[in-house]
Design a protein around this motif. Structure first.
Motif, PDB file in Angstrom:
ATOM      1  N   ASP A   1       0.809  -1.218   0.000  1.00 24.86           N
ATOM      2  CA  ASP A   1       0.000   0.000   0.000  1.00 24.86           C
ATOM      3  C   ASP A   1       0.841   1.266   0.000  1.00 24.86           C
ATOM      4  O   ASP A   1       0.384   2.305  -0.476  1.00 24.86           O
ATOM      5  CB  ASP A   1      -0.957  -0.031   1.198  1.00 24.86           C
ATOM      6  CG  ASP A   1      -1.974  -1.145   1.018  1.00 24.86           C
ATOM      7  OD1 ASP A   1      -2.920  -0.946   0.245  1.00 24.86           O
ATOM      8  OD2 ASP A   1      -1.783  -2.236   1.583  1.00 24.86           O
ATOM      9  N   ARG A   2       2.052   1.176   0.556  1.00 23.92           N
ATOM     10  CA  ARG A   2       2.880   2.385   0.635  1.00 23.92           C
ATOM     11  C   ARG A   2       4.291   2.036   1.115  1.00 23.92           C
ATOM     12  O   ARG A   2       4.499   0.954   1.675  1.00 23.92           O
ATOM     13  CB  ARG A   2       2.245   3.418   1.575  1.00 23.92           C
ATOM     14  CG  ARG A   2       2.212   2.988   3.015  1.00 23.92           C
ATOM     15  CD  ARG A   2       1.244   3.796   3.869  1.00 23.92           C
ATOM     16  NE  ARG A   2      -0.148   3.513   3.573  1.00 23.92           N
ATOM     17  CZ  ARG A   2      -0.856   2.472   4.026  1.00 23.92           C
ATOM     18  NH1 ARG A   2      -0.286   1.565   4.832  1.00 23.92           N
ATOM     19  NH2 ARG A   2      -2.118   2.291   3.697  1.00 23.92           N
ATOM     20  N   VAL A   3       5.190   2.999   0.917  1.00 24.19           N
ATOM     21  CA  VAL A   3       6.547   2.908   1.454  1.00 24.19           C
ATOM     22  C   VAL A   3       6.789   4.177   2.263  1.00 24.19           C
ATOM     23  O   VAL A   3       6.526   5.287   1.774  1.00 24.19           O
ATOM     24  CB  VAL A   3       7.596   2.782   0.326  1.00 24.19           C
ATOM     25  CG1 VAL A   3       9.012   2.813   0.880  1.00 24.19           C
ATOM     26  CG2 VAL A   3       7.362   1.501  -0.487  1.00 24.19           C
ATOM     27  N   VAL A   4       7.247   4.014   3.496  1.00 22.58           N
ATOM     28  CA  VAL A   4       7.623   5.166   4.327  1.00 22.58           C
ATOM     29  C   VAL A   4       9.148   5.212   4.387  1.00 22.58           C
ATOM     30  O   VAL A   4       9.792   4.184   4.617  1.00 22.58           O
ATOM     31  CB  VAL A   4       7.035   5.044   5.752  1.00 22.58           C
ATOM     32  CG1 VAL A   4       7.494   6.202   6.632  1.00 22.58           C
ATOM     33  CG2 VAL A   4       5.512   4.986   5.685  1.00 22.58           C
ATOM     34  N   LEU A   5       9.717   6.379   4.144  1.00 27.70           N
ATOM     35  CA  LEU A   5      11.173   6.544   4.189  1.00 27.70           C
ATOM     36  C   LEU A   5      11.542   7.455   5.354  1.00 27.70           C
ATOM     37  O   LEU A   5      11.021   8.578   5.450  1.00 27.70           O
ATOM     38  CB  LEU A   5      11.688   7.183   2.897  1.00 27.70           C
ATOM     39  CG  LEU A   5      11.454   6.422   1.591  1.00 27.70           C
ATOM     40  CD1 LEU A   5      10.158   6.888   0.925  1.00 27.70           C
ATOM     41  CD2 LEU A   5      12.619   6.632   0.639  1.00 27.70           C
ATOM     42  N   SER A   6      12.440   7.001   6.213  1.00 27.39           N
ATOM     43  CA  SER A   6      12.956   7.909   7.238  1.00 27.39           C
ATOM     44  C   SER A   6      13.746   9.012   6.530  1.00 27.39           C
ATOM     45  O   SER A   6      14.259   8.812   5.430  1.00 27.39           O
ATOM     46  CB  SER A   6      13.837   7.147   8.224  1.00 27.39           C
ATOM     47  OG  SER A   6      15.004   6.688   7.580  1.00 27.39           O
ATOM     48  N   PRO A   7      13.846  10.192   7.148  1.00 32.27           N
ATOM     49  CA  PRO A   7      14.496  11.318   6.454  1.00 32.27           C
ATOM     50  C   PRO A   7      15.963  11.084   6.098  1.00 32.27           C
ATOM     51  O   PRO A   7      16.485  11.755   5.205  1.00 32.27           O
ATOM     52  CB  PRO A   7      14.345  12.477   7.459  1.00 32.27           C
ATOM     53  CG  PRO A   7      13.180  12.089   8.313  1.00 32.27           C
ATOM     54  CD  PRO A   7      13.241  10.593   8.424  1.00 32.27           C
ATOM     55  N   ASP A   8      16.616  10.112   6.727  1.00 34.17           N
ATOM     56  CA  ASP A   8      18.020   9.845   6.399  1.00 34.17           C
ATOM     57  C   ASP A   8      18.189   8.774   5.318  1.00 34.17           C
ATOM     58  O   ASP A   8      19.311   8.339   5.053  1.00 34.17           O
ATOM     59  CB  ASP A   8      18.819   9.474   7.664  1.00 34.17           C
ATOM     60  CG  ASP A   8      18.225   8.289   8.414  1.00 34.17           C
ATOM     61  OD1 ASP A   8      17.019   7.989   8.218  1.00 34.17           O
ATOM     62  OD2 ASP A   8      18.951   7.648   9.187  1.00 34.17           O
ATOM     63  N   CYS A   9      17.104   8.377   4.688  1.00 34.15           N
ATOM     64  CA  CYS A   9      17.227   7.474   3.517  1.00 34.15           C
ATOM     65  C   CYS A   9      17.780   8.257   2.323  1.00 34.15           C
ATOM     66  O   CYS A   9      17.757   9.483   2.298  1.00 34.15           O
ATOM     67  CB  CYS A   9      15.858   6.921   3.118  1.00 34.15           C
ATOM     68  SG  CYS A   9      15.224   5.640   4.216  1.00 34.15           S
ATOM     69  N   ALA A  10      18.216   7.534   1.299  1.00 39.26           N
ATOM     70  CA  ALA A  10      18.572   8.170   0.022  1.00 39.26           C
ATOM     71  C   ALA A  10      17.385   9.003  -0.433  1.00 39.26           C
ATOM     72  O   ALA A  10      16.228   8.621  -0.239  1.00 39.26           O
ATOM     73  CB  ALA A  10      18.913   7.109  -1.016  1.00 39.26           C
ATOM     74  N   ASN A  11      17.666  10.133  -1.053  1.00 37.14           N
ATOM     75  CA  ASN A  11      16.599  11.077  -1.390  1.00 37.14           C
ATOM     76  C   ASN A  11      15.686  10.529  -2.490  1.00 37.14           C
ATOM     77  O   ASN A  11      16.128  10.181  -3.587  1.00 37.14           O
ATOM     78  CB  ASN A  11      17.203  12.416  -1.802  1.00 37.14           C
ATOM     79  CG  ASN A  11      16.138  13.477  -1.990  1.00 37.14           C
ATOM     80  OD1 ASN A  11      15.904  13.931  -3.097  1.00 37.14           O
ATOM     81  ND2 ASN A  11      15.438  13.849  -0.928  1.00 37.14           N
ATOM     82  N   LEU A  12      14.401  10.511  -2.152  1.00 36.72           N
ATOM     83  CA  LEU A  12      13.365   9.958  -3.037  1.00 36.72           C
ATOM     84  C   LEU A  12      13.360  10.599  -4.411  1.00 36.72           C
ATOM     85  O   LEU A  12      13.013   9.942  -5.398  1.00 36.72           O
ATOM     86  CB  LEU A  12      12.016  10.178  -2.339  1.00 36.72           C
ATOM     87  CG  LEU A  12      10.745   9.719  -3.028  1.00 36.72           C
ATOM     88  CD1 LEU A  12      10.773   8.213  -3.266  1.00 36.72           C
ATOM     89  CD2 LEU A  12       9.520  10.084  -2.188  1.00 36.72           C
ATOM     90  N   HIS A  13      13.736  11.874  -4.503  1.00 37.76           N
ATOM     91  CA  HIS A  13      13.641  12.589  -5.781  1.00 37.76           C
ATOM     92  C   HIS A  13      14.971  12.695  -6.516  1.00 37.76           C
ATOM     93  O   HIS A  13      15.141  13.547  -7.375  1.00 37.76           O
ATOM     94  CB  HIS A  13      13.009  13.971  -5.556  1.00 37.76           C
ATOM     95  CG  HIS A  13      11.583  13.871  -5.129  1.00 37.76           C
ATOM     96  ND1 HIS A  13      11.203  13.858  -3.809  1.00 37.76           N
ATOM     97  CD2 HIS A  13      10.439  13.719  -5.849  1.00 37.76           C
ATOM     98  CE1 HIS A  13       9.885  13.738  -3.731  1.00 37.76           C
ATOM     99  NE2 HIS A  13       9.405  13.645  -4.951  1.00 37.76           N
ATOM    100  N   SER A  14      15.911  11.804  -6.165  1.00 36.89           N
ATOM    101  CA  SER A  14      17.189  11.808  -6.881  1.00 36.89           C
ATOM    102  C   SER A  14      17.077  10.940  -8.133  1.00 36.89           C
ATOM    103  O   SER A  14      16.300   9.987  -8.196  1.00 36.89           O
ATOM    104  CB  SER A  14      18.304  11.290  -5.975  1.00 36.89           C
ATOM    105  OG  SER A  14      18.075   9.940  -5.639  1.00 36.89           O
TER     106      SER A  14
END
Lengths: 238, 238
Positions: free
Chosen positions: B122-135
């Motif tokens: 249903d979804r993926v949650v990324l902690s803020p220290d993950c690789a940047n989603l918009h890279s």
């Protein structure tokens, strides 16, 4: 180090030179430490003063910067001899094999060596058009499993011919991987990222398996698919 | 294109600039085609004469070379608006979620978006220290799943607090993943490549699961582990 030695080390970033010289190089504290811990018999280990592990040669940072393949050199560069493994007659009929059919991303090849090690597979066969087994990126992504997994480069058309063990392809259409029978001996063939299974591999397949899909992605990453199939085989093999 | 436009496009390789401007850029014929096919609403699509897909702006090769983030520019560069998704109250109690706890390799984050799409999560949650989603690297490794998977950046300590659904960590020691009960609602937490699960995530775990190991590898790649756990959950959920 002589100028010639530095030239030789630098040349090992190139597959053709590695094969001519029968040598490969790997850099980086973490991966070299892991390979040494796994008992890999390096010929030479060049370390700067910052390298705390075993070494055969202490060199200066300037020399390392000239020998290194990295823009930011690591404190260690290890040189190993390429051992050309070949398949024994009937070998693929015994135990579990992953056969990589043109897997070209070095990260995928290294990750597959690592998961073959995790799941205790007997060997990995790489078609000659896979990412080069002795490249820095493959070895680094294997996280030390490079030293533990038996890996053989062989054309799949010859390697897969006339086997008694089932040869199982991973494909988008095939039997449900959740319904696999127990398999003590099998070859699992993983196709390339771009074009899937080659015609040479396809003609030797006993059948294909597929990982049930619920969503809209067109495919799974090659290493991800390999892992899911290995987990399913290990699950039913008990 | 004006000099300022080119500057703006070039600046989007940098996470800080992307966040200030609320824009991201993605390049490459294959990935841009996949995102357009998946219905992603790009603001602008800059294409050279070699680009055969839809475009909003035709530009010359020289302009593309100046705007591109690549040493060898592709014929297309698309610009999208960053939509900051946030979690609805109680959202993680419904359905299946992958929560990434400091997964730093962009290839892993993209591969996980792709497998979340495959397994219909249903979804993926990324902690803020993950690789940047918009890279570029994350979007490219997702193979178009970036456009289909709901992805939310959120601190895990807050996101995982007080859930009714079980919060299941992937770790080297835990219950056998092959013995998972059927789970209609669950959050699966995948730790970082280097340090595993964070203390903030650990305090919210209901339990951990582990993938049975037969060999000597110390761990599995984060995306590989996520895929095996998802396959096991989907298997028992029927």
């Amino acid at each position: 180090m002589t100028r010639a030695e530095i030239q030789l080390l630098r040349s090992l970033r190139d597959k053709r030179h590695r094969e001519e010289l029968g040598l490969f190089a790997v850099e980086g504290e973490k991966i070299v430490s892991e390979l040494i811990a796994a008992g890999h018999p390096f010929e030479k280990v060049y370390g700067t003063a910052a390298w705390t592990g075993p070494r055969t040669h202490e060199i200066g940072e300037q020399e390392m910067a000239r020998a290194s393949h990295f823009p930011t050199p690591s404190p260690v560069l290890a040189v190993g001899r390429i051992r050309r493994e070949s398949l024994a007659p009937g070998e693929l009929d015994r135990g579990l094999t992953l056969a990589l059919d043109g897997v070209q991303d070095p990260g995928n090849v290294g990750t597959i060596l690592r998961l073959a090690d995790w799941f205790g597979l007997d060997r990995v066969v790489l078609s000659p058009d896979c990412a080069n087994l002795h490249s820095q990126k493959v070895i680094q992504a294997s996280m030390g499993s490079f030293a533990r997994v038996r890996a053989i480069i062989a054309p799949l058309d010859a390697a897969l011919a006339g086997l008694g063990a089932p040869v199982i392809g991973c494909a988008l259409e095939g039997r449900d991987v959740h319904a696999l029978p127990p398999l003590a001996n099998a070859v699992i063939v993983i196709g390339s990222e771009g074009r899937g299974l080659s015609e040479e591999a396809r003609r030797h397949l006993s059948y294909c398996v597929t990982i049930p899909r619920r969503g809209a992605a067109e495919s799974l990453n090659a290493a991800v698919a390999a892992a899911v199939v290995c987990d399913n085989i290990r699950r039913v093999a008990g």
